[in-house]
Design an enzyme around this catalytic site. Structure first.
Site, short mmCIF file in Angstrom:
data_model
loop_
_atom_site.label_atom_id
_atom_site.label_comp_id
_atom_site.label_asym_id
_atom_site.label_seq_id
_atom_site.Cartn_x
_atom_site.Cartn_y
_atom_site.Cartn_z
N LYS A 30 0.84 -1.20 0.00
CA LYS A 30 0.00 0.00 0.00
C LYS A 30 0.87 1.25 0.00
O LYS A 30 1.61 1.49 0.95
CB LYS A 30 -0.89 0.03 1.24
CG LYS A 30 -1.96 1.12 1.15
CD LYS A 30 -2.57 1.48 2.49
CE LYS A 30 -1.93 2.68 3.12
NZ LYS A 30 -2.08 3.95 2.41
N GLY A 52 7.22 5.17 7.79
CA GLY A 52 6.27 6.25 8.04
C GLY A 52 6.60 6.94 9.35
O GLY A 52 7.73 6.86 9.84
N THR A 65 6.60 7.95 13.43
CA THR A 65 6.84 7.16 14.64
C THR A 65 5.52 6.79 15.33
O THR A 65 5.37 5.66 15.82
CB THR A 65 7.78 7.94 15.58
OG1 THR A 65 9.05 8.02 14.92
CG2 THR A 65 7.97 7.25 16.92
N ALA A 66 4.56 7.72 15.33
CA ALA A 66 3.27 7.42 16.00
C ALA A 66 2.58 6.26 15.27
O ALA A 66 2.06 5.34 15.92
CB ALA A 66 2.39 8.66 16.00
N THR A 67 2.58 6.28 13.95
CA THR A 67 1.95 5.18 13.20
C THR A 67 2.73 3.89 13.41
O THR A 67 2.15 2.81 13.56
CB THR A 67 1.89 5.50 11.68
OG1 THR A 67 1.54 6.86 11.50
CG2 THR A 67 0.89 4.63 10.96
N GLU A 111 10.73 1.74 9.78
CA GLU A 111 11.61 2.87 9.44
C GLU A 111 10.81 4.13 9.73
O GLU A 111 9.86 4.43 9.00
CB GLU A 111 12.00 2.81 7.95
CG GLU A 111 12.81 1.58 7.57
CD GLU A 111 14.16 1.51 8.26
OE1 GLU A 111 14.64 2.55 8.74
OE2 GLU A 111 14.72 0.41 8.33
N CYS A 165 13.20 12.06 5.29
CA CYS A 165 13.42 11.67 6.69
C CYS A 165 14.85 11.93 7.11
O CYS A 165 15.14 12.06 8.30
CB CYS A 165 13.07 10.20 6.87
SG CYS A 165 13.97 9.13 5.73
N GLU A 196 9.56 16.18 15.29
CA GLU A 196 9.79 16.16 13.84
C GLU A 196 8.79 17.08 13.14
O GLU A 196 7.58 16.96 13.36
CB GLU A 196 9.62 14.73 13.31
CG GLU A 196 10.00 14.63 11.84
CD GLU A 196 9.74 13.26 11.23
OE1 GLU A 196 8.69 12.66 11.53
OE2 GLU A 196 10.59 12.80 10.46
P1 NAP Z 1 2.40 7.99 8.15
O1 NAP Z 1 1.25 8.89 8.32
O2 NAP Z 1 2.89 7.24 9.32
O3 NAP Z 1 2.00 6.98 6.97
C1 NAP Z 1 2.88 6.04 6.41
C2 NAP Z 1 2.08 4.97 5.71
O4 NAP Z 1 1.34 4.25 6.66
C3 NAP Z 1 1.04 5.53 4.73
O5 NAP Z 1 0.91 4.65 3.64
C4 NAP Z 1 -0.21 5.54 5.58
O6 NAP Z 1 -1.38 5.55 4.81
C5 NAP Z 1 -0.03 4.25 6.34
N1 NAP Z 1 -0.78 4.13 7.59
C6 NAP Z 1 -1.35 5.09 8.36
N2 NAP Z 1 -1.93 4.55 9.45
C7 NAP Z 1 -1.70 3.21 9.38
C8 NAP Z 1 -2.05 2.11 10.22
N3 NAP Z 1 -2.73 2.26 11.36
N4 NAP Z 1 -1.65 0.87 9.85
C9 NAP Z 1 -0.95 0.70 8.72
N5 NAP Z 1 -0.61 1.69 7.88
C10 NAP Z 1 -0.98 2.94 8.21
O7 NAP Z 1 3.66 8.75 7.58
P2 NAP Z 1 3.69 9.79 6.39
O8 NAP Z 1 3.10 11.07 6.88
O9 NAP Z 1 3.14 9.15 5.16
O10 NAP Z 1 5.25 9.96 6.16
C11 NAP Z 1 6.05 10.85 6.86
C12 NAP Z 1 6.81 10.13 7.96
O11 NAP Z 1 7.58 9.07 7.41
C13 NAP Z 1 7.82 11.04 8.64
O12 NAP Z 1 7.77 10.81 10.02
C14 NAP Z 1 9.15 10.58 8.08
O13 NAP Z 1 10.27 10.81 8.90
C15 NAP Z 1 8.90 9.12 7.92
N6 NAP Z 1 9.83 8.53 6.97
C16 NAP Z 1 10.80 7.70 7.47
C17 NAP Z 1 11.73 7.14 6.59
C18 NAP Z 1 12.80 6.23 7.10
O14 NAP Z 1 13.43 5.55 6.29
N7 NAP Z 1 13.05 6.17 8.38
C19 NAP Z 1 11.65 7.43 5.23
C20 NAP Z 1 10.66 8.28 4.78
C21 NAP Z 1 9.74 8.83 5.66
P3 NAP Z 1 -2.10 6.97 4.51
O15 NAP Z 1 -1.14 7.77 3.71
O16 NAP Z 1 -3.29 6.58 3.75
O17 NAP Z 1 -2.39 7.57 5.85
#
Ligand code: NAP
Length: 475
Positions: free
Chosen positions: A173, A226, A228-230, A248, A282, A379
């Site tokens: 997804k 994604g 940290t909270a998720t 990650e 990130c 963040e």
């Molecule tokens: P996010 O809100 O946590 O979402 C990440 C993914 O998870 C999306 O596909 C999201 O779908 C999905 N998701 C949301 N709730 C879920 C649940 N309960 N169960 C399973 N999947 C769920 O993060 P984001 O806003 O897309 O991305 C930004 C974050 O990613 C930042 O914190 C960034 O630092 C982090 N990031 C980390 C890395 C790394 O390698 N460490 C790389 C890139 C980004 P929806 O989009 O439909 O909500």
């Protein structure tokens, strides 16, 4: 208006409940596509297809799997222009960046794992005259891959390439905010000769379909990138069923500038590490820690260089920065700038939304904040950096390590011993010395502390996506 579909069992299909979500183009602020709001029924269909495909894919010769993945890498290169255009419209990033980085890297991810799997070998321990142990590494089965919006196809492929290379079938997804390049990948997978059901792509809301993928009893491992909270929710859900999980997550990365650095290089690269992709990487350095002796000079030059950045239409070659991914995200970023002022910070540049359609925000530099304030601890994930002083190495390390995160760190110094010393003292999974964002795909990638668990990259990912079995033979 384009209406995309899920990709299940090698075919594009409508969501079973017929529900869709609007997809907004950040550069214009207007809806440009509709995407499926998938449900449990869609997931059950994807899982059934993956179950049927698993015996075929997991027993296919490694050589043949590798050729299919190489072909997919070729096809991504062939479709560079279409994919980059879609990525830029979907995410708001400059088209030149999607062309130069995101799409080529997606192709490299498939090419890397197409080669890595051929060279992957398992371990053996020989106790002379007594026993031989060897480790068999079998694919796990059906795995779930969930990725974020900031580097859409790049991070999507970074997960599914090793999963597929190892012989697993995938239910994946992408973020609901940036689904378009993942959508195009289905056709390319078919053209590459990937059997139906091996790769299934579902679109929709994370809290619904993402959560359902993690909960489904058939997905035996979850690779998640994604926030940290998720990640906390995903980790807790997966552990209920003893699933393997790789997380990650977010970061609040320090960029440490010592007085003995090459200042010109440090300033030039720090502008990139702060604002590339609108600061939505990130690995961006969001806290710049500068040694007292060069603080004023660094600040002057950093502001001068930042002022040269043009924020504008992602389609224009002259735009250094495009639009933030969504209105909601822009409001979040702006709220942190307001918070920084309340916390006593001075805005040295930026801090304003551009007056034009779409979600544009000026690169923003803030100074004068306490290391423990929320702006310096949480963040923001946008084009906002703070400048902070330190007086010695010990203090720099202490401040660098003062957040809950530990993803990456950049160190600027020409003192070799200090470079090693500080690298080892900083609690970060990835450390760059006198550079930023260089990547050798063989190296482990991931964060310490609340930035995640597990590592991606190289053989780490192949190990994650396999089930080791030890076989012991008595001699
Ligand atoms: P996010 O809100 O946590 O979402 C990440 C993914 O998870 C999306 O596909 C999201 O779908 C999905 N998701 C949301 N709730 C879920 C649940 N309960 N169960 C399973 N999947 C769920 O993060 P984001 O806003 O897309 O991305 C930004 C974050 O990613 C930042 O914190 C960034 O630092 C982090 N990031 C980390 C890395 C790394 O390698 N460490 C790389 C890139 C980004 P929806 O989009 O439909 O909500």
């Amino acid at each position: 208006m384009q209406k995309i579909q899920n990709f299940i069992n090698g075919k594009y299909v409508d969501p079973m409940k017929g529900q869709y979500i609007d997809n907004v183009e950040p550069g214009t602020g207007k809806v440009f596509a509709q995407i499926p709001n998938s449900s449990q029924e869609d997931l059950d269909n994807a899982v059934a297809a993956a179950k049927d495909a698993f015996p075929i894919w997991s027993t296919m010769s490694v050589d043949k799997r590798s050729r299919i993945l190489h072909k997919l890498a070729d096809l991504i290169e062939d479709h560079l222009d279409d994919l980059a255009l879609m990525e830029s419209r979907d995410n708001g990033k400059p088209l030149w960046l999607a062309k130069a980085v995101d799409i080529p890297r997606a192709s490299s991810n498939f090419r890397f794992y197409a080669s890595a799997i051929v060279n992957f070998s398992s371990e053996a321990q020989v106790s002379e005259g007594f026993m031989v142990n060897y480790t068999r590494r079998a694919p796990i089965g059906i795995v779930g891959c969930i990725s974020p919006w900031n580097l859409p196809l790049y991070l999507f492929s970074w997960k599914i390439a090793p999963a597929l290379a190892m012989g697993n079938c995938v239910v994946a997804k992408p973020s609901e905010l940036t689904p378009m390049t993942a959508h195009l990948l289905g056709n390319l997978a078919n053209e590459a000769g990937m059997p139906a059901g091996v790769l299934n792509i579902l679109h929709g809301e994370g809290k619904e379909i993402g959560q359902a993928i993690v909960e489904h009893e058939a997905t035996k491992a979850i690779s998640f990138t994604g926030g940290t909270a998720t990640g906390k929710v995903v980790g807790a859900t997966a552990s209920q069923q003893f699933k393997k999980v790789s997380l990650e997550l977010g970061g609040k990365n320090p960029n440490i500038v010592f007085a003995d650095c090459d200042l010109e290089e440090a300033v030039k690269t720090s502008v990139k590490s702060s604002f590339t992709n609108q600061g939505e990487i990130c690995l961006c350095g969001s806290r710049i820690l500068i040694e007292d002796a060069i603080y004023e000079e660094f600040k002057k030059r950093f502001i001068e260089e930042t002022k040269k950045l043009k924020v504008g239409d992602p389609m224009e070659a002259g735009s250094n920065m495009g639009a933030l991914v969504s209105e909601e995200h822009l409001i979040k970023v702006d709220s942190y700038v307001k918070l920084a002022k309340e916390e006593g910070g001075a805005i040295l540049h930026g801090g304003i939304r551009l007056e034009k359609e779409g979600f544009y925000y000026e690169p923003t530099i803030i100074e004068g904040l306490d290391e423990n304030c929320r702006t310096n601890q949480e963040e923001i994930f946008g084009p906002v950096v703070t400048l902070n002083r330190f007086s010695n190495e010990k203090e720099a390390i202490r401040v660098a390590n003062s957040t809950r995160y530990g993803l990456s760190c950049t160190i600027w110094t020409t003192n070799l011993k200090r470079a090693h010393r500080v690298s080892h003292a900083v609690q970060s999974g990835i450390i760059w010395v006198n550079c930023w964002l260089l990547r050798d795909l063989r190296t482990p990638f991931g964060g310490m502390k609340d930035s995640g668990i597990g590592r991606e990259g190289g053989n780490e990912a192949l190990r994650f996506f396999s089930e080791p079995q030890n076989v012991c033979i008595k001699l």
